[in-house]
Design a protein around this motif. Structure first.
Motif, PDB file in Angstrom:
ATOM      1  N   ASP A 193       0.841  -1.200   0.000  1.00 22.91           N
ATOM      2  CA  ASP A 193       0.000   0.000   0.000  1.00 22.91           C
ATOM      3  C   ASP A 193       0.872   1.244   0.000  1.00 22.91           C
ATOM      4  N   ILE A 194       0.582   2.154  -0.933  1.00 21.40           N
ATOM      5  CA  ILE A 194       1.260   3.447  -1.000  1.00 21.40           C
ATOM      6  C   ILE A 194       0.359   4.472  -0.329  1.00 21.40           C
ATOM      7  N   SER A 209      -2.485  -1.292  -3.401  1.00 19.38           N
ATOM      8  CA  SER A 209      -3.411  -0.175  -3.214  1.00 19.38           C
ATOM      9  C   SER A 209      -2.587   1.086  -3.079  1.00 19.38           C
ATOM     10  N   ALA A 210      -3.226   2.215  -3.277  1.00 25.67           N
ATOM     11  CA  ALA A 210      -2.516   3.487  -3.166  1.00 25.67           C
ATOM     12  C   ALA A 210      -3.525   4.596  -2.961  1.00 25.67           C
ATOM     13  N   ILE A 211      -3.008   5.756  -2.578  1.00 24.81           N
ATOM     14  CA  ILE A 211      -3.873   6.901  -2.326  1.00 24.81           C
ATOM     15  C   ILE A 211      -4.678   7.238  -3.582  1.00 24.81           C
ATOM     16  N   GLY A 212      -5.879   7.687  -3.368  1.00 23.90           N
ATOM     17  CA  GLY A 212      -6.682   8.002  -4.533  1.00 23.90           C
ATOM     18  C   GLY A 212      -8.039   8.561  -4.143  1.00 23.90           C
ATOM     19  N   PRO A 213      -8.757   9.019  -5.165  1.00 23.09           N
ATOM     20  CA  PRO A 213      -8.413   8.963  -6.572  1.00 23.09           C
ATOM     21  C   PRO A 213      -7.390  10.045  -6.950  1.00 23.09           C
ATOM     22  N   CYS A 214      -6.300   9.614  -7.553  1.00 25.50           N
ATOM     23  CA  CYS A 214      -5.288  10.538  -8.068  1.00 25.50           C
ATOM     24  C   CYS A 214      -5.424  10.632  -9.583  1.00 25.50           C
ATOM     25  N   VAL A 215      -4.814  11.643 -10.155  1.00 25.22           N
ATOM     26  CA  VAL A 215      -4.820  11.801 -11.611  1.00 25.22           C
ATOM     27  C   VAL A 215      -3.380  11.884 -12.088  1.00 25.22           C
ATOM     28  N   VAL A 270      -6.218  -6.270  -9.919  1.00 20.98           N
ATOM     29  CA  VAL A 270      -6.443  -4.897 -10.376  1.00 20.98           C
ATOM     30  C   VAL A 270      -6.168  -3.903  -9.249  1.00 20.98           C
ATOM     31  N   GLY A 271      -6.473  -4.291  -8.013  1.00 19.69           N
ATOM     32  CA  GLY A 271      -6.200  -3.427  -6.865  1.00 19.69           C
ATOM     33  C   GLY A 271      -7.199  -2.302  -6.729  1.00 19.69           C
ATOM     34  N   THR A 272      -6.975  -1.459  -5.733  1.00 15.92           N
ATOM     35  CA  THR A 272      -7.909  -0.382  -5.433  1.00 15.92           C
ATOM     36  C   THR A 272      -7.174   0.723  -4.691  1.00 15.92           C
ATOM     37  N   THR A 273      -7.909   1.731  -4.247  1.00 15.86           N
ATOM     38  CA  THR A 273      -7.288   2.788  -3.454  1.00 15.86           C
ATOM     39  C   THR A 273      -7.111   2.318  -2.009  1.00 15.86           C
ATOM     40  N   ASP A 274      -6.406   3.125  -1.240  1.00 18.74           N
ATOM     41  CA  ASP A 274      -6.015   2.667   0.099  1.00 18.74           C
ATOM     42  C   ASP A 274      -7.193   2.500   1.050  1.00 18.74           C
ATOM     43  N   SER A 275      -8.190   3.351   0.959  1.00 18.86           N
ATOM     44  CA  SER A 275      -9.275   3.271   1.933  1.00 18.86           C
ATOM     45  C   SER A 275     -10.122   2.010   1.783  1.00 18.86           C
TER      46      SER A 275
END
Length: 504
Positions: A8-9, A79-85, A238-243
Motif C-alpha cells: 500500500d502506497i 493499493s494506493a492513495i486516490g483517486p489521483c490523476v 487490479v487493486g484499489t485505493t487505500d481506503s
C-alpha cells in the motif's frame, strides 16, 4: 507455504506484508515519503520517485526475508492513495507529478464550469455524486486547460495503483471503486465510462479498462521482476485505493459495516449491497462485484496533528511515536472542551458534508489565559469534531450502521477516538490489522479463490479493544460540536471572499 503479498502506497508511508492463507503475517517492510505542495491547494506526488520507487524498495525487502525464500508467492495486490490523476504517454511514462485526491483543491473553477456545462442534476444522476475536490474529472479538465502540452501527449489518465499495476503487468486497468470517483466520467448505474459533454478535455480512449479490484490484471513481467525482485509470473490483481483496502483489512466487508479511517485525512466507508446516492456523501462501487459504498471524508486529520506538533515545537527528532506521545500528554493537561478554545481544522479546506475547498483553519476563543495545552487539546478535539461532522451525514441521509470499526494510525490517540465516540454516541471497535497492505493480501487471496467469500475475511481479523462514548464528557463535546458547525457557517462567506481575492 503459500504467501500473498500486499503493498500500500499511503500519503506519507508505503507498507508491505507477506501473509499466509490463514491470515498470519510473516514479514513486513515500510518506507517513508513526503507530499509536494507547489502552490496553495496543490498537493502532488511523483509517480516514479515515490510510488514506483517505494514499491520496488518494499518488495525487494520482503523478497529478501527468510520466509520468502522457502515459500511460494501466489498472488499480490497493490493499493494506493486516490483517486489521483496521473497523465502518462503510450510508454507509461508520467508526463507530470500525480495530482492527489480530495486534499488537492486546485480544480474549483473547473467544477463550476462543468456544473454549468452539464448541469448539477445531470451530473448527480450520472455519477451518483456532486462534483467536489474529491472528483477526478475536474482535475483532468484542469490539466487540459492549464497544461495543454501535457494533455496533448496523454495516452491514458491513470490513478496511483493503476500506474503500479500497469508497470507490473503491462495492462492498463482501473477498478470500478476508484473509477466511481472520476465523476462526471463514470456512470454509476451502468458501471461504464460516460464522457458525454466532456469531450473537450478527455476521450474514453484515454481512460483505463474497467475491472473489479479482485480480478486478475495479469502477471509480473520479466522487466518488472528485475526492478522489484518479485518472481516472474506472480498474479497481480487490479487493486484499489487505500481506503477500500483498509476496510477489507479491518474486515469491513458486509452490508451495514462502517469503517472510520484515522489517517492523514479522515475517511469513512459504509458498505452496501446496492448503489445509493446522497448529495453530501460519495457513492461508488466497492471492491467485490455487486458491492457498493457510501463514503465520507475530511480534508485533514493526521496532517493537522503533525502541523500543530510542529507549531508547538514538540520533539520531532525521535520519531512519530515520541512526537505524538508528547502531543497527547500535553493535551491531557487541558480539560475536555480545551477551556473554551475551539479549532476548525480546515487547513486544506473541508470535504464531507460541506465540500468546501475554500474553508480555512481557525483557532477560536483564545485569551491571554490559555496555554499550549489548551491549543493542543483544541487541535485534537477539532479533528474529532471534523470527523463527527462527516459521520453525521449518514444519519442525516437516513442510513443506519450495524458496526463501527476504527483503523489507522490515529487509533493510538485515545483523546481523538473517545471524543469522536462521545460526540456521535457510537462505540468503535479497533481491530488488530496491519492496514491497507493486509487488506491487499486478503484481496489477492480472494482473487485466486483461497478466501471463498468476502465474509470469510473476518476470520483473518481480530478485535483489539472497544472505545465507548464517555457520557461525562458527551454533554460538553456535543455542545462544542454545535458551536463547531456554527463557527464554520459564520466564517464561510469571509473565507470564500478571501480565497477569491487571493486567486484574483
Amino acid at each position: 507455504m503459500r504467501l500473498f503479498l500486499g503493498i500500500d502506497i499511503g500519503t506519507f508511508e508505503t507498507k508491505g506484508v507477506l501473509v499466509d492463507e490463514h491470515g498470519a503475517v510473516h514479514a513486513r517492510a515500510s518506507r517513508r515519503h513526503e507530499i509536494s505542495t507547489p502552490h496553495e491547494n496543490f498537493v502532488e506526488q511523483d509517480a516514479d520517485d515515490v510510488w514506483w520507487a517505494d514499491l520496488c524498495v518494499v518488495s525487494r525487502e520482503l523478497m529478501a526475508s527468510e520466509v520468502a525464500g522457502s515459500a511460494t508467492i501466489v498472488a499480490m495486490a497493490c493499493s494506493a492513495i486516490g483517486p489521483c490523476v496521473l497523465p502518462v504517454d503510450e510508454n507509461l511514462r508520467p508526463l507530470r507529478a500525480g495530482i492527489l485526491y480530495g486534499i488537492d483543491a486546485r480544480s474549483a473553477s473547473q467544477i463550476t464550469r462543468l456544473n454549468q456545462q452539464l448541469g448539477e442534476d445531470a451530473i448527480f444522476e450520472r455519477s451518483g455524486n456532486a462534483l467536489t475536490s474529491q472528483s477526478a474529472g475536474p482535475k483532468i479538465a484542469w490539466i487540459a486547460e492549464n497544461e495543454p502540452e501535457v494533455a496533448a501527449r496523454t495516452r491514458w489518465y491513470l490513478t496511483s495503483q493503476s500506474y503500479l499495476v500497469a508497470r507490473l503487468t503491462g495492462r492498463v486497468t482501473i477498478d470500478h471503486g476508484t473509477a466511481g470517483y472520476f465523476h462526471p466520467l463514470y456512470d454509476l448505474a451502468s458501471q461504464k465510462w460516460n464522457v458525454d459533454g466532456c469531450e473537450d478535455f478527455v476521450s474514453e480512449h484515454q481512460l483505463p479498462e474497467l475491472l473489479w479490484a479482485t480480478e486478475i490484471a495479469g502477471e509480473v513481467t520479466a522487466q518488472a521482476a528485475a526492478e522489484t525482485g518479485l518472481p516472474v509470473g506472480v498474479k497481480v490483481t487490479v487493486g484499489t485505493t487505500d481506503s477500500p483496502a483498509e476496510a477489507v483489512g479491518a474486515a469491513v466487508v458486509d452490508a451495514g459495516d462502517l469503517m472510520i479511517q484515522y489517517g492523514s485525512a479522515g475517511y469513512m466507508i459504509n458498505v452496501l449491497d446496492e448503489p445509493q446516492a446522497d448529495a453530501n456523501l460519495w457513492s461508488a462501487p466497492f471492491v467485490f462485484p455487486g458491492s457498493f459504498v457510501l463514503a465520507a471524508g475530511t480534508a485533514t486529520a493526521g496532517t493537522v496533528t503533525r502541523w500543530i506538533a510542529d507549531i508547538l515545537r514538540l520533539d520531532a527528532e525521535h520519531g512519530d511515536e515520541v512526537l505524538f506521545g508528547e502531543l497527547i500528554a500535553l493535551a491531557e493537561g487541558s480539560p475536555v472542551g480545551a477551556n473554551g478554545v475551539l479549532m476548525l481544522p480546515h487547513l486544506s479546506g473541508e470535504r464531507t458534508p460541506v465540500h468546501d475547498p475554500s474553508s480555512r483553519g481557525i483557532l477560536f476563543g483564545l485569551s491571554l489565559a490559555h496555554t499550549r495545552a489548551d491549543v493542543a487539546r483544541a487541535a485534537l478535539e477539532g479533528i474529532a469534531h471534523s470527523i463527527a461532522h462527516a459521520f453525521s451525514a449518514y444519519a442525516d441521509a437516513g442510513f443506519a450502521t450495524t458496526a463501527v470499526t476504527a483503523i489507522g494510525g490515529g487509533t493510538k490517540n485515545r483523546i481523538l477516538l473517545e471524543t469522536v465516540s462521545s460526540i456521535t454516541g457510537e462505540a468503535q471497535t479497533v481491530t488488530d490489522s496491519f492496514g491497507a497492505s493486509f487488506g491487499d493480501a486478503a484481496l489477492a487471496a480472494f482473487a485466486v479463490g483461497v478466501i471463498g467469500s468476502r465474509s470469510e475475511i473476518k476470520n483473518w481479523v481480530k478485535p483489539v479493544r472497544t472505545i465507548e462514548p464517555n457520557e461525562a464528557s458527551a454533554v460538553q463535546l456535543r455542545r462544542d460540536q454545535a458551536d463547531y458547525q456554527s463557527l464554520y457557517s459564520a466564517t464561510s462567506e469571509l473565507a470564500h471572499s478571501r480565497a477569491g481575492a487571493q486567486r484574483g
